[in-house]
Design a protein around this motif. Structure first.
Motif, mmCIF file in Angstrom:
data_model
loop_
_atom_site.group_PDB
_atom_site.id
_atom_site.type_symbol
_atom_site.label_atom_id
_atom_site.label_comp_id
_atom_site.label_asym_id
_atom_site.label_seq_id
_atom_site.Cartn_x
_atom_site.Cartn_y
_atom_site.Cartn_z
ATOM 1 N N GLU A 132 0.832 -1.211 0.000
ATOM 2 C CA GLU A 132 0.000 0.000 0.000
ATOM 3 C C GLU A 132 0.866 1.261 0.000
ATOM 4 O O GLU A 132 0.566 2.233 -0.695
ATOM 5 N N ALA A 133 1.954 1.214 0.759
ATOM 6 C CA ALA A 133 2.849 2.385 0.788
ATOM 7 C C ALA A 133 3.442 2.635 -0.594
ATOM 8 O O ALA A 133 3.522 3.782 -1.050
ATOM 9 N N TYR A 134 3.838 1.571 -1.264
ATOM 10 C CA TYR A 134 4.431 1.720 -2.603
ATOM 11 C C TYR A 134 3.390 2.187 -3.624
ATOM 12 O O TYR A 134 3.681 3.025 -4.478
ATOM 13 N N ILE A 135 2.215 1.634 -3.535
ATOM 14 C CA ILE A 135 1.152 2.037 -4.470
ATOM 15 C C ILE A 135 0.805 3.520 -4.266
ATOM 16 O O ILE A 135 0.660 4.276 -5.223
ATOM 17 N N ASP A 136 0.722 3.918 -2.987
ATOM 18 C CA ASP A 136 0.406 5.323 -2.690
ATOM 19 C C ASP A 136 1.448 6.271 -3.272
ATOM 20 O O ASP A 136 1.132 7.415 -3.614
ATOM 21 N N LEU A 137 2.679 5.805 -3.360
ATOM 22 C CA LEU A 137 3.736 6.646 -3.915
ATOM 23 C C LEU A 137 3.778 6.603 -5.445
ATOM 24 O O LEU A 137 4.643 7.213 -6.062
ATOM 25 N N GLY A 138 2.874 5.854 -6.030
ATOM 26 C CA GLY A 138 2.819 5.819 -7.491
ATOM 27 C C GLY A 138 3.798 4.849 -8.122
ATOM 28 O O GLY A 138 4.157 4.994 -9.286
ATOM 29 N N LEU A 139 4.257 3.863 -7.361
ATOM 30 C CA LEU A 139 5.168 2.882 -7.940
ATOM 31 C C LEU A 139 4.414 1.836 -8.756
ATOM 32 O O LEU A 139 3.257 1.516 -8.456
ATOM 33 N N HIS A 140 5.089 1.306 -9.758
ATOM 34 C CA HIS A 140 4.644 0.085 -10.422
ATOM 35 C C HIS A 140 5.262 -1.089 -9.656
ATOM 36 O O HIS A 140 6.368 -0.971 -9.125
ATOM 37 N N LEU A 141 4.567 -2.214 -9.633
ATOM 38 C CA LEU A 141 5.103 -3.401 -8.954
ATOM 39 C C LEU A 141 5.252 -4.539 -9.955
ATOM 40 O O LEU A 141 4.316 -4.831 -10.718
ATOM 41 N N GLY A 142 6.426 -5.165 -9.945
ATOM 42 C CA GLY A 142 6.677 -6.326 -10.789
ATOM 43 C C GLY A 142 6.416 -7.590 -9.987
ATOM 44 O O GLY A 142 6.913 -7.733 -8.871
ATOM 45 N N ILE A 143 5.639 -8.492 -10.572
ATOM 46 C CA ILE A 143 5.319 -9.746 -9.886
ATOM 47 C C ILE A 143 5.923 -10.916 -10.669
ATOM 48 O O ILE A 143 5.768 -11.005 -11.885
ATOM 49 N N THR A 144 6.602 -11.777 -9.925
ATOM 50 C CA THR A 144 7.277 -12.941 -10.518
ATOM 51 C C THR A 144 6.528 -14.229 -10.170
ATOM 52 O O THR A 144 5.519 -14.210 -9.458
ATOM 53 N N GLY A 145 7.119 -15.336 -10.603
ATOM 54 C CA GLY A 145 6.587 -16.652 -10.261
ATOM 55 C C GLY A 145 6.720 -17.013 -8.789
ATOM 56 O O GLY A 145 6.287 -18.090 -8.382
ATOM 57 N N TRP A 146 7.269 -16.123 -8.008
ATOM 58 C CA TRP A 146 7.294 -16.288 -6.537
ATOM 59 C C TRP A 146 5.869 -16.553 -6.056
ATOM 60 O O TRP A 146 5.634 -17.340 -5.131
ATOM 61 N N VAL A 147 4.932 -15.863 -6.729
ATOM 62 C CA VAL A 147 3.522 -15.939 -6.336
ATOM 63 C C VAL A 147 2.953 -17.359 -6.507
ATOM 64 O O VAL A 147 1.941 -17.705 -5.907
ATOM 65 N N CYS A 148 3.640 -18.188 -7.310
ATOM 66 C CA CYS A 148 3.173 -19.557 -7.567
ATOM 67 C C CYS A 148 3.673 -20.540 -6.506
ATOM 68 O O CYS A 148 3.401 -21.733 -6.603
ATOM 69 N N ASP A 149 4.423 -20.043 -5.544
ATOM 70 C CA ASP A 149 4.998 -20.919 -4.521
ATOM 71 C C ASP A 149 3.999 -21.078 -3.377
ATOM 72 O O ASP A 149 3.724 -20.117 -2.649
#
Ligand SMILES: [Zn+2]
Length: 267
Positions: A166-183
Motif C-alpha cells: 500500500e505504501a508503494y502504491i500510494d507513492l505511485g510505484l509500479h510493482l513487478g510480480i514474478t513466479g514467486w507468487v506460484c509458490d
C-alpha cells in the motif's frame, strides 16, 4: 495469442547466457517478446547493450548498479552510467536499490549508490527499475523524496507485505510480480495481495533464471527459469485476480510498453 514482455531477465553471467539465441526464440514462440535484460553493474550493462545490438527489437536492457555491487560505486560511476543510458537499447536506469537480506555491500554504500542512480534517472528523465529486499523502511524514505521527480518507478520482484504494498502504491510505484507468487509455501501472502494491485500498476516478469514457478506441471526438467514461462505466471496471476487471462495479459503488455516507452510496439 497474447503478447507479453518479460521485464526482468538475468541473461548475462547466468545459466541462460550460453543459450541466448534459443532462449529468445523459445520465448517469442510463446508470445514473449521483447525481453528486458537486467544490467546489474556497469560492465555488465555495457555488455547488455552489445548483446541487445545483436538482437534488435528482441532485447532491450537496463543500465545500473545492483545493491549487491554498490560497493563498486565510484566517483566516475555516474558519468559512465550516464553514457550507457544514452544507448537506444537502454529502457530504464537500474537495477538499483537496497538489499539488506544479503548485505553484499555495506548499507551506507547501498544507499549512496541508490540515491545517485535516482538522481541520474531524474536528470535523464528515464524510468527506474528497482530492487528492495528486507529494506522497506530505508527504501521508502529514500523513494518518497525522489518519487515526485521520477518519470516512472518500478519495484521489480515485489514480495512484501500488504502495508508495504500500500505504501508503494500510494507513492505511485509500479510493482513487478514474478513466479514467486506460484509458490504455495512462501508465496502465499503475495498470492493474497496480488488482487489488490491496481491493474495499471502491475507488470509481470520471470526474473529468470531464478524463481522457477513451483506450481508448474509437468515440472520442467531443469530448475532454471526461462522467459518462455511468463504466460504461465500471467495465467496464474489472472486466476488469483479473477480476471480473464487474455485481458490480463493485454493489460500487462500495455503497462510494460508505456512504462518503458516502447510505444513502437503498440498496435
Ligand atoms: Zn532484483
Amino acid at each position: 495469442m497474447p503478447s507479453y514482455i518479460d521485464i526482468a531477465v538475468n541473461l548475462l553471467g547466468s545459466a541462460l547466457e550460453p543459450d541466448t539465441a534459443s532462449i529468445i526464440q523459445a520465448a517469442a514462440d510463446q508470445g514473449v517478446s521483447p525481453l528486458i535484460v537486467i544490467g546489474s553493474d556497469l560492465t555488465e550493462s555495457a555488455t547488455a547493450i552489445a548483446v541487445c545490438q545483436q538482437y534488435p527489437n528482441q532485447l532491450y536492457c537496463t543500465a545500473g548498479v545492483h545493491p549487491h555491487h554498490a560497493s563498486e560505486w565510484q566517483a566516475d560511476s555516474k558519468q559512465i552510467q550516464t553514457e550507457l543510458c544514452q544507448a537506444p537499447q537502454v529502457v530504464a536506469v537500474g537495477e538499483c536499490g537496497l538489499d539488506y537480506n544479503r548485505d553484499f555491500s555495506p548499507r551506507p554504500a547501498q544507499r549512496q549508490a541508490f540515491i545517485a542512480q535516482l538522481e541520474l534517472a531524474i536528470e535523464l528523465q528515464k524510468p527506474v527499475l528497482m530492487h528492495e529486499r528486507d529494506a522497506h523502511s530505508d527504501f521508502l524514505s529514500i523513494i518518497k523524496e525522489y518519487r515526485p521527480k521520477l518519470t516512472g518507478a518500478l519495484l521489480h520482484c515485489f514480495t512484501g507485505t500488504r502495508a508495504q504494498m500500500e505504501a508503494y502504491i500510494d507513492l505511485g510505484l509500479h510493482l513487478g510480480i514474478t513466479g514467486w507468487v506460484c509458490d504455495e509455501r512462501r508465496g502465499q501472502e503475495l498470492a493474497e495481495l496480488v488482487p489488490f494491485i491496481p491493474k495499471e500498476r502491475l507488470l509481470i516478469e520471470t526474473d529468470s533464471p531464478y524463481l522457477l514457478p513451483r506450481s508448474m506441471r509437468p515440472k520442467p526438467k531443469s530448475s532454471k527459469n526461462k522467459p518462455e514461462y511468463l504466460p504461465y505466471i500471467a495465467q496464474y496471476i489472472a486466476n488469483l485476480r479473477g480476471e480473464n487471462a487474455a485481458e490480463f495479459a493485454k493489460q500487462c503488455y500495455h503497462n510494460s510498453l508505456s512504462f518503458f516507452n516502447l510505444s513502437q510496439y503498440d498496435d
